[in-house]
Design a protein around this motif. Structure first.
Motif, PDB file in Angstrom:
ATOM      1  N   VAL A 138      43.029  39.729  44.882  1.00 10.85           N
ATOM      2  CA  VAL A 138      42.382  38.947  45.924  1.00 10.85           C
ATOM      3  C   VAL A 138      41.373  38.010  45.269  1.00 10.85           C
ATOM      4  O   VAL A 138      40.986  38.213  44.119  1.00 10.85           O
ATOM      5  N   VAL A 139      40.972  37.001  46.024  1.00  8.25           N
ATOM      6  CA  VAL A 139      40.067  35.992  45.470  1.00  8.25           C
ATOM      7  C   VAL A 139      38.860  35.811  46.379  1.00  8.25           C
ATOM      8  O   VAL A 139      39.013  35.629  47.593  1.00  8.25           O
ATOM      9  N   ARG A 140      37.701  35.943  45.810  1.00 10.40           N
ATOM     10  CA  ARG A 140      36.472  35.656  46.557  1.00 10.40           C
ATOM     11  C   ARG A 140      35.613  34.760  45.685  1.00 10.40           C
ATOM     12  O   ARG A 140      35.315  35.111  44.545  1.00 10.40           O
ATOM     13  N   TRP A 141      35.244  33.619  46.236  1.00  9.99           N
ATOM     14  CA  TRP A 141      34.541  32.616  45.452  1.00  9.99           C
ATOM     15  C   TRP A 141      33.095  33.024  45.233  1.00  9.99           C
ATOM     16  O   TRP A 141      32.225  32.675  46.003  1.00  9.99           O
ATOM     17  N   GLU A 142      32.864  33.770  44.162  1.00 12.50           N
ATOM     18  CA  GLU A 142      31.545  34.332  43.904  1.00 12.50           C
ATOM     19  C   GLU A 142      30.667  33.333  43.174  1.00 12.50           C
ATOM     20  O   GLU A 142      31.129  32.569  42.334  1.00 12.50           O
ATOM     21  N   MET A 143      29.393  33.393  43.456  1.00 15.47           N
ATOM     22  CA  MET A 143      28.459  32.496  42.776  1.00 15.47           C
ATOM     23  C   MET A 143      28.121  33.021  41.394  1.00 15.47           C
ATOM     24  O   MET A 143      27.972  32.276  40.446  1.00 15.47           O
ATOM     25  N   ARG A 144      27.969  34.308  41.341  1.00 14.33           N
ATOM     26  CA  ARG A 144      27.608  34.901  40.058  1.00 14.33           C
ATOM     27  C   ARG A 144      28.553  36.040  39.761  1.00 14.33           C
ATOM     28  O   ARG A 144      28.715  36.948  40.545  1.00 14.33           O
ATOM     29  N   THR A 145      29.158  35.996  38.573  1.00 10.84           N
ATOM     30  CA  THR A 145      30.182  36.989  38.286  1.00 10.84           C
ATOM     31  C   THR A 145      29.803  37.828  37.069  1.00 10.84           C
ATOM     32  O   THR A 145      29.005  37.408  36.246  1.00 10.84           O
ATOM     33  N   ARG A 146      30.386  39.011  37.012  1.00  8.26           N
ATOM     34  CA  ARG A 146      30.226  39.886  35.848  1.00  8.26           C
ATOM     35  C   ARG A 146      31.548  40.596  35.634  1.00  8.26           C
ATOM     36  O   ARG A 146      32.188  41.024  36.591  1.00  8.26           O
ATOM     37  N   LEU A 147      31.915  40.745  34.376  1.00  2.62           N
ATOM     38  CA  LEU A 147      33.190  41.367  34.053  1.00  2.62           C
ATOM     39  C   LEU A 147      33.353  42.688  34.800  1.00  2.62           C
ATOM     40  O   LEU A 147      32.464  43.532  34.767  1.00  2.62           O
ATOM     41  N   PHE A 148      34.463  42.845  35.467  1.00  2.00           N
ATOM     42  CA  PHE A 148      34.838  44.023  36.252  1.00  2.00           C
ATOM     43  C   PHE A 148      34.005  44.209  37.523  1.00  2.00           C
ATOM     44  O   PHE A 148      34.533  44.618  38.552  1.00  2.00           O
ATOM     45  N   LEU A 149      32.717  43.922  37.464  1.00  2.00           N
ATOM     46  CA  LEU A 149      31.861  44.250  38.610  1.00  2.00           C
ATOM     47  C   LEU A 149      31.997  43.237  39.732  1.00  2.00           C
ATOM     48  O   LEU A 149      31.988  43.581  40.909  1.00  2.00           O
ATOM     49  N   ARG A 150      32.102  41.998  39.336  1.00  2.00           N
ATOM     50  CA  ARG A 150      32.263  40.955  40.345  1.00  2.00           C
ATOM     51  C   ARG A 150      32.896  39.751  39.683  1.00  2.00           C
ATOM     52  O   ARG A 150      32.254  39.042  38.928  1.00  2.00           O
ATOM     53  N   THR A 151      34.181  39.551  39.976  1.00  2.05           N
ATOM     54  CA  THR A 151      34.859  38.387  39.430  1.00  2.05           C
ATOM     55  C   THR A 151      35.527  37.651  40.584  1.00  2.05           C
ATOM     56  O   THR A 151      35.724  38.229  41.656  1.00  2.05           O
ATOM     57  N   THR A 152      35.828  36.404  40.360  1.00  2.00           N
ATOM     58  CA  THR A 152      36.390  35.594  41.433  1.00  2.00           C
ATOM     59  C   THR A 152      37.740  36.154  41.884  1.00  2.00           C
ATOM     60  O   THR A 152      37.992  36.280  43.074  1.00  2.00           O
TER      61      THR A 152
END
Length: 481
Positions: A138-152
């Motif tokens: 799935v894709v969520r256009w995140e402002m701030r990403t971190r490997l595994f924890l929050r990626t687009t």
RNA sequence: CGGAGCGUGGCGCAGCCCGGUUAGCGCACUAGACUGGGGGUCUAGGGGUCGGAGGUUCAAAUCCUCUCGCUCCGACCA
């Protein structure tokens, strides 16, 4: 040769990034906010998938696959849902070289498209319950990403079920929450708190959201899985109706639930140390690595021959790999496999061959033990079981040691700022207090625990730590990822 | 989007203020020898038009303008 990772105590966040990159779990991709999951990381995901998939199927769920693209009109049908997801969606506007008549959302989650299909497939109470799951990206256009924890883009599973009654849907929601709990605790060796999200934190479009929350080594909380009771919100929006036994047309009651590759992040942050990752034995695709030690060709031959025989025996009970690379020294290999988190290392050298024994080195404790050739495979198996058990206990103790019951707001603020951790406190239902809490302390209500410990006289009631209003029970407050 | 920092061989950096031989170092890589029980040593190698575009200048990694990207800290989120 000194690819040392940053110490946890020095900078937890850098430690995490160093570990992920150097253990070759993932890498940054050319596309902003996205990641490449490398074989070491993907192997863990495959293990997770295999276990969870088995658990889902054992409880009557089937897998299916729905499209990546969702018509814009579908996304907009459920009011709360649109509001929650619209700001973080990627949208396709051109297909081939033509501007599309209707824009296509790249799924941020698949409720809408799945329920559009459900409305077609469900006619009678005989069609219920409908219990499907899909493994997807799935894709969520995140402002701030971190490997595994929050990626687009990320990988996950999303379960979607439809039931005849509210109670059945609620039962399903909790059943899944139990599966997640069992998976996290038994396989990942990650203890979790189970419970309800507040109105503010719940899934857009749900009646209720349940979750499992875990404590990372930096004492922050991480939501590891969610299970939503959707009520009839989506059923109404997508006209998912069935004819009851009595002949009435009724809307179905639905649930949805998911865990993602974020679990890998939690695995790292719950167990990892300054040497690197620690993979719990039940999730390790390689549980044991055998490192031969020798000086010259004749020693090499003798050691490898003995190692070969032992590996045949080990294979009957554990998954094992021989590291016979000649161009790395034993010491180098020790560090390498510790970084990658292999649970058990077996060293075998000329002395060991002579003694008919080897050295076991546990990744969890670093403990070294000589072990006889006889019954080696059984000993390896029980050692792995013990490592699994010990990892869970260690994580649980850490969480317990960093969970505090507080009844004074200033005391909480100070302790939260100074030490962090989980705080068990009374907070009332008002949105106002919850927002104030977050603004003033950066901590949020992570979970309203199920089965809270009884207060005095078995009562769960208390006074809100902020406004002194009445509160039904203690909730867990913490800073979160 | 706001604040901070950074783009120089595969990775990590120095050089930049104060423009001027051939752009340097550590690690990794290749070959060989000695080594091997906690990240070995030596020798010999290969690899970079300094993120991109434009400008100033006899001359730009270095100065100026623009641009792209990344990381960290905040607002949004599994």
């Amino acid at each position: 040769m000194k690819n040392k990772i940053t110490k946890q105590s020095e900078d937890f966040s850098r430690w995490y990034n160093d570990l992920v990159l150097q253990a070759e779990l993932a890498d940054y991709s050319p596309v902003k906010g996205c990641m490449v999951i490398r074989p070491n990381g993907y192997a863990i995901w495959e293990k997770m998938q295999a276990e969870l998939d088995r658990m889902f199927k054992e409880t009557g769920h089937q897998n299916a696959y729905f499209p990546l693209f969702i018509p814009e009109s579908f996304m907009k049908k459920e009011a709360e849902h649109v509001k929650g997801f619209a700001p973080q969606c990627a949208i396709v506007t051109i297909g081939g070289d033509k501007v599309l008549e209707e824009r296509l959302y790249i799924r941020p989650t698949s409720e809408t498209i799945i329920y559009a299909m459900y409305s077609k497939w469900i006619n009678s109470y005989r069609d219920l319950p409908l219990l499907l799951n899909q493994w997807a990206n799935v894709v969520r256009w995140e402002m701030r990403t971190r490997l595994f924890l929050r990626t687009t883009e990320f990988l996950w599973q999303e379960g979607h079920t439809a039931h005849a009654t509210h109670d059945e849907a609620e039962e399903e929601t909790l059943k899944i929450l139990n599966i997640y709990t069992e998976f996290l605790e038994k396989f990942m060796a990650v203890p979790v708190l189970r419970g309800l999200k507040t109105e503010k934190e719940k899934f857009a479009g749900a009646l209720r959201t349940y979750c499992v929350e875990a404590m990372m080594r930096d004492k922050k909380a991480l939501q590891a899985g969610t299970s939503h009771n959707l009520g009839q919100n989506f059923a109404k929006a997508f006209d998912v109706k069935f004819q009851s036994r009595e002949g009435n047309m009724e809307y179905v009651w639905q649930t949805s639930w998911g865990v993602s590759t974020r679990l890998i992040g939690s695995l790292i942050m719950v167990h990892g140390d300054d040497k690197g990752m620690k993979i719990p034995p039940r999730l390790a695709s390689t549980q044991v690595v055998v490192i031969p030690i020798y000086r010259d060709d004749s020693e090499k031959q003798a050691v490898l021959e003995a190692a070969g025989k032992l590996i045949e025996k080990l294979k009957t009970r554990v998954s094992v790999k021989l590291d016979d690379r000649d161009h790395y020294s034993p010491g180098w290999k020790f560090n390498e496999w510790e970084l990658k988190g292999i649970p058990l290392r077996i060293e075998i050298g000329p002395k060991d061959v002579k003694n008919q024994s080897v050295i076991f080195v546990r990744r969890d404790t670093g403990e070294k033990t000589p072990v006889r050739f006889d019954g080696l495979e059984d000993h390896a198996f029980t050692t792995l079981e013990d490592i699994q058990d010990n990892m869970y206990k260690t994580a649980l103790k850490f969480r317990d040691d960093n969970t505090f019951e507080v009844d004074d707001y200033n005391e909480f603020k100070e302790k939260n700022k100074r030490d962090g951790g989980f705080f068990s406190m009374y907070v009332c239902d008002s949105n106002k207090c919850e927002i104030k809490l977050q603004e003033e302390t950066k901590a949020t209500i992570r979970v309203i625990p199920l089965n809270p410990p009884g207060g005095k006289n078995g009562s769960h009631k208390g006074k809100c730590i902020l406004c002194n209003g009445s509160s039904k029970q203690r909730v867990i407050v913490a800073k979160a990822y």
